[in-house]
Scaffold this motif. Structure first.
Motif, short mmCIF file in Angstrom:
data_model
loop_
_atom_site.label_atom_id
_atom_site.label_comp_id
_atom_site.label_asym_id
_atom_site.label_seq_id
_atom_site.Cartn_x
_atom_site.Cartn_y
_atom_site.Cartn_z
N GLY A 68 -60.27 64.57 160.90
CA GLY A 68 -59.93 65.97 161.07
C GLY A 68 -58.44 66.25 161.23
N ALA A 69 -57.62 65.21 161.31
CA ALA A 69 -56.18 65.41 161.49
C ALA A 69 -55.57 65.95 160.20
CB ALA A 69 -55.51 64.11 161.90
N ASP A 70 -54.55 66.81 160.36
CA ASP A 70 -53.87 67.35 159.18
C ASP A 70 -52.36 67.15 159.26
OD1 ASP A 70 -53.30 69.08 161.23
OD2 ASP A 70 -53.97 70.90 160.20
N LYS A 71 -51.91 66.29 160.14
CA LYS A 71 -50.49 65.97 160.31
C LYS A 71 -50.37 64.48 160.58
CE LYS A 71 -49.88 70.33 162.88
NZ LYS A 71 -51.32 70.59 163.07
N THR A 72 -49.18 63.93 160.34
CA THR A 72 -48.92 62.52 160.64
C THR A 72 -47.64 62.40 161.46
OG1 THR A 72 -50.01 61.71 158.63
CG2 THR A 72 -48.40 60.25 159.66
N VAL A 73 -47.72 61.61 162.53
CA VAL A 73 -46.56 61.32 163.37
C VAL A 73 -46.16 59.86 163.14
CG1 VAL A 73 -45.68 61.14 165.73
CG2 VAL A 73 -47.28 62.98 165.13
N ILE A 74 -44.89 59.65 162.82
CA ILE A 74 -44.35 58.29 162.75
C ILE A 74 -43.62 58.03 164.06
CG2 ILE A 74 -42.99 56.63 161.45
CD1 ILE A 74 -42.98 58.62 159.12
N VAL A 137 -54.96 57.97 153.65
CA VAL A 137 -55.42 59.36 153.55
C VAL A 137 -54.20 60.25 153.34
CG1 VAL A 137 -57.42 58.97 155.04
CG2 VAL A 137 -55.25 59.73 156.06
N GLU A 138 -54.44 61.53 153.02
CA GLU A 138 -53.34 62.47 152.87
C GLU A 138 -52.62 62.64 154.20
OE1 GLU A 138 -50.77 64.90 150.95
OE2 GLU A 138 -52.48 63.89 149.98
N SER A 139 -51.28 62.53 154.18
CA SER A 139 -50.52 62.56 155.43
C SER A 139 -50.43 63.95 156.03
CB SER A 139 -49.11 62.02 155.21
OG SER A 139 -48.35 62.91 154.41
N GLY A 140 -50.36 64.99 155.18
CA GLY A 140 -50.02 66.31 155.68
C GLY A 140 -48.56 66.35 156.09
N PRO A 141 -48.13 67.37 156.82
CA PRO A 141 -46.75 67.41 157.29
C PRO A 141 -46.42 66.18 158.14
CG PRO A 141 -47.85 69.51 157.65
CD PRO A 141 -48.90 68.54 157.24
N ILE A 142 -45.20 65.68 158.00
CA ILE A 142 -44.78 64.46 158.71
C ILE A 142 -43.82 64.83 159.84
CG2 ILE A 142 -43.50 62.29 158.50
CD1 ILE A 142 -44.51 62.12 155.61
N ASP A 159 -32.74 63.98 159.97
CA ASP A 159 -31.49 64.48 159.40
C ASP A 159 -31.41 64.22 157.89
OD1 ASP A 159 -28.96 65.71 159.58
OD2 ASP A 159 -27.94 63.80 159.87
N ASN A 160 -32.17 63.22 157.41
CA ASN A 160 -32.02 62.80 156.02
C ASN A 160 -33.26 62.97 155.15
OD1 ASN A 160 -29.23 61.32 155.70
ND2 ASN A 160 -30.02 60.69 157.71
N GLU A 161 -34.39 63.26 155.78
CA GLU A 161 -35.64 63.37 155.03
C GLU A 161 -36.34 64.68 155.37
OE1 GLU A 161 -36.23 61.27 152.75
OE2 GLU A 161 -35.06 59.51 153.28
N ASP A 162 -37.43 64.94 154.66
CA ASP A 162 -38.21 66.17 154.86
C ASP A 162 -39.23 65.93 155.96
OD1 ASP A 162 -39.51 68.57 154.63
OD2 ASP A 162 -40.61 68.01 152.82
N VAL A 163 -38.99 66.47 157.15
CA VAL A 163 -39.94 66.38 158.24
C VAL A 163 -40.27 67.78 158.73
CG1 VAL A 163 -39.09 64.10 158.95
CG2 VAL A 163 -38.20 66.15 160.08
N ALA A 164 -41.44 67.91 159.36
CA ALA A 164 -41.87 69.21 159.88
C ALA A 164 -41.39 69.44 161.30
CB ALA A 164 -43.40 69.31 159.81
N GLY A 165 -40.94 68.39 161.98
CA GLY A 165 -40.46 68.49 163.35
C GLY A 165 -40.19 67.10 163.88
N LEU A 215 -38.08 70.98 167.58
CA LEU A 215 -37.69 69.82 168.37
C LEU A 215 -38.34 69.87 169.75
CD1 LEU A 215 -35.87 67.38 169.17
CD2 LEU A 215 -34.06 69.05 169.69
N LEU A 216 -38.90 68.74 170.16
CA LEU A 216 -39.37 68.54 171.52
C LEU A 216 -38.58 67.39 172.11
CD1 LEU A 216 -41.38 68.84 173.92
CD2 LEU A 216 -42.92 67.28 172.69
#
Length: 273
Positions: A68-74, A137-142, A159-165, A215-216
């Motif tokens: 059920g997740a729709d986002k990925t955290v690295i 699986v599909e990562s969704g926003p990273i 700073d260098n890539e496309d991240v959602a937060g 940002l958190l």
């Protein structure tokens, strides 16, 4: 590395002036560990992966798939982080509907190579590229989440890539300010630091001025390694329109995921997206 510096400061008290050397190797604390099948992980489907870097190293990685997740955290850990030590972090994310990707940097755990600043930056880019293009699986926003030394890496990717937060936990402003805070004011005339250029160049202040994504920042009230004042400074200088600073009461450097305040902060941060 902090223990080495504290011992050097003791010699200052006993014998006068000194120069403390901080080499690139001091920034890392690699260990060899056991495998994922000896570490049960609840609420997730664990994928034990290998990531090939552009310079020929092989990184051990865990992708924790959550239904059920729709986002990925690295997650990028500090200099002593190992995936086998990640249970508190995994538990903290237990109520957050995200997938979680972690790596052991080169030279850590079962990953090949020797850690260097440039090498580890290559590692975190490889993890990002995997999340972007090649997860089971599909990562969704990273999103990226960095602790301590890993805060430099999270900010570097944001700073260098496309991240959602991005999340900075127990962050460092810059290496010069950090070393000065380690030395009591009365001793500063007697102490100098000889820091490798690769370490000295690490800085979070300039990236947070450029990054506009949410940002958190989380820090511990009692953190003596990366004092909460650093978190406050980064929060103040951040250009993010959505930003939050969270202080964990009685929190130290490595125990923040155990706090309910920490877990609530994650839920709120991802719930707002």
């Amino acid at each position: 590395m902090k223990n080495k510096i504290l011992i050097s400061l003791l010699f200052v008290l006993l014998g006068g002036c000194t120069t403390i050397e901080i080499s690139e190797s001091d920034a890392f604390d690699p260990h060899v560990t056991i495998s994922a099948d000896q570490f049960p992980i609840h609420s997730y489907t664990l994928h034990d992966l290998n990531i090939e870097t552009v310079d020929g190293e092989t990184l051990d990685a865990w992708f924790l798939e959550r239904e059920g997740a729709d986002k990925t955290v690295i997650y990028y850990g500090g200099n002593g982080f190992l995936m086998m030590k990640s249970r508190p972090l995994i538990d903290a994310y237990a109520d957050v509907p995200v997938h979680l990707l972690m790596i052991d940097y080169r030279g850590y755990g079962r990953s090949s190579g020797e850690p260097t600043v440039d090498g580890v930056k290559t590692d975190v880019r490889a993890a990002y590229n995997l999340a972007k293009n090649d997860l089971p699986v599909e990562s969704g926003p990273i999103y990226v989440h960095g602790h301590s030394m890993g805060s430099f890496l999270a900010a570097y990717i944001a700073d260098n890539e496309d991240v959602a937060g991005y999340i900075l936990e127990s962050p460092i402003t810059d290496v010069d300010s950090w070393t000065k805070r380690l030395v009591p004011g009365l001793l500063r005339p007697f102490v100098s630091f000889d820091i490798d250029d690769s370490i000295k160049a690490q800085n979070n202040i300039e990236p947070v001025k450029r990054i506009i994504e949410p940002l958190l920042i989380i820090g511990g009230e009692q953190d003596e390694i990366t004092p909460f004042g650093m978190a406050e400074e980064l929060h103040e200088k951040s250009s993010s329109d959505i930003k939050r600073l969270v202080k964990i009461p009685n929190g130290n450097h490595n125990d923040l995921p155990d706090s309910e305040v920490y877990r609530d902060a994650l839920i709120e941060f991802f719930g707002d997206k």
